[in-house]
Design a protein around this motif. Sequence first.
Motif, short mmCIF file in Angstrom:
data_model
loop_
_atom_site.label_atom_id
_atom_site.label_comp_id
_atom_site.label_asym_id
_atom_site.label_seq_id
_atom_site.Cartn_x
_atom_site.Cartn_y
_atom_site.Cartn_z
N ALA A 1 0.71 -1.26 0.09
CA ALA A 1 0.09 -0.08 -0.06
C ALA A 1 0.77 1.27 -0.12
O ALA A 1 2.11 1.09 0.49
CB ALA A 1 -0.86 0.06 1.14
N ASP A 2 0.39 2.14 -0.63
CA ASP A 2 1.04 3.66 -0.92
C ASP A 2 2.49 3.70 -1.09
O ASP A 2 3.48 3.97 -0.70
CB ASP A 2 1.23 3.95 0.78
N GLY A 3 2.80 2.64 -2.16
CA GLY A 3 4.07 2.74 -2.99
C GLY A 3 4.87 1.48 -2.26
O GLY A 3 6.08 1.35 -2.49
N ALA A 4 4.40 0.80 -1.12
CA ALA A 4 5.25 0.05 -0.65
C ALA A 4 5.59 -1.21 -1.25
O ALA A 4 4.64 -1.48 -2.41
CB ALA A 4 4.62 -0.52 0.89
N ALA A 5 6.74 -1.71 -1.18
CA ALA A 5 6.98 -2.98 -2.02
C ALA A 5 6.06 -4.20 -1.70
O ALA A 5 5.55 -4.22 -0.40
CB ALA A 5 8.49 -3.58 -1.49
N ALA A 6 5.89 -4.90 -2.64
CA ALA A 6 5.19 -6.26 -2.54
C ALA A 6 5.83 -7.15 -1.55
O ALA A 6 6.96 -7.23 -1.42
CB ALA A 6 4.83 -6.89 -3.94
N LEU B 1 4.90 -15.55 8.71
CA LEU B 1 6.24 -15.17 8.26
C LEU B 1 5.95 -14.14 6.84
O LEU B 1 5.36 -14.65 5.92
CB LEU B 1 7.11 -16.32 7.79
N ILE B 2 6.39 -12.96 7.28
CA ILE B 2 6.28 -12.24 5.91
C ILE B 2 7.61 -11.92 5.48
O ILE B 2 8.57 -11.61 6.13
CB ILE B 2 5.54 -10.86 6.53
N THR B 3 7.91 -12.12 3.82
CA THR B 3 9.30 -11.80 3.35
C THR B 3 8.94 -10.84 2.28
O THR B 3 7.88 -10.71 1.58
CB THR B 3 9.56 -12.96 2.99
N ARG B 4 9.88 -10.08 1.75
CA ARG B 4 9.84 -9.05 0.69
C ARG B 4 9.78 -9.81 -0.70
O ARG B 4 10.76 -10.90 -0.93
CB ARG B 4 11.14 -8.12 0.76
N ALA B 5 8.93 -9.43 -1.46
CA ALA B 5 8.95 -9.92 -2.74
C ALA B 5 10.05 -9.95 -3.44
O ALA B 5 10.90 -9.21 -3.47
CB ALA B 5 7.72 -9.54 -3.65
#
Length: 274
Positions: free
Chosen positions: A49-54, A101-105
Amino acid sequence: MSEYPEPVAEIPTGPVAVPPRVAALTGGRELVPVWVNGLGGLTFRDGGADGAAASYIKWVAAGTPELDLAAEAERLAWARRHGAAVPEVLAHGADASGSWLITRALSGESAVAPTWIAEPATAARAIGAGLRALHELLPVAECPFEWAIPARIARFEERVASGESPADWSDDYRELSVATARALLHDPPAVDRLVVCHGDACAPNTLLGADGEFAAHVDLGSLGLADRWADLAVAAWSIDWNHGPGFDHLVYEGYGIEPDQERISYYRLLWDLG
């Protein structure tokens, strides 16, 4: 019955309910389900959201000890510190409902994306090359994790004790008795080369770039020390399951090694039963 082990995970073909905790963690944004694990794990893509990375968020409901996301987070962080092309951990945690677990795409597509299902030779070579890169890069002497044979045999014994029988195994091993399977598992070949193995080197867990070259590895929850054939045997087998027969030899070619049938046979048996 299938010639190969029944799939334990797949790309979902219909709607997948978003667990309330996952919705809260992602701000209620619309999520895309990308993977359903046969043990109950879910993976969603969050466009940000708001330009944040997936990012990607994995979810495991409470009471699923086979999937330890905290252990995966630890392994990912360790592998990244040593330069491996694996996802960056953004957050992980747990509560009474489950763990996440959340990881950067990462850039790239899974080797089982439609693009690469249509290009099985490219996918197979990239998987082999990716494993070679991982095995060459990660330092054995500094690795605190194991993917040891005794622990995997213990899992086999747990399955048998729970009532599982050879009828539940893949076609390759269904004719074995439990006693014969046990004897084979307790007679492993000598280690060819000890490396830091991926631990789940099936085709979906390799990402390819647009050029068809290896890009990254994902799903490293079982990463640990083992013979390199523990990865190689399963990676090539997985090409058969996902892309069809006739391309598995290209995994070995991409790695730069000749097939070792004794070790391939042993580690496929261990994978299927352990």
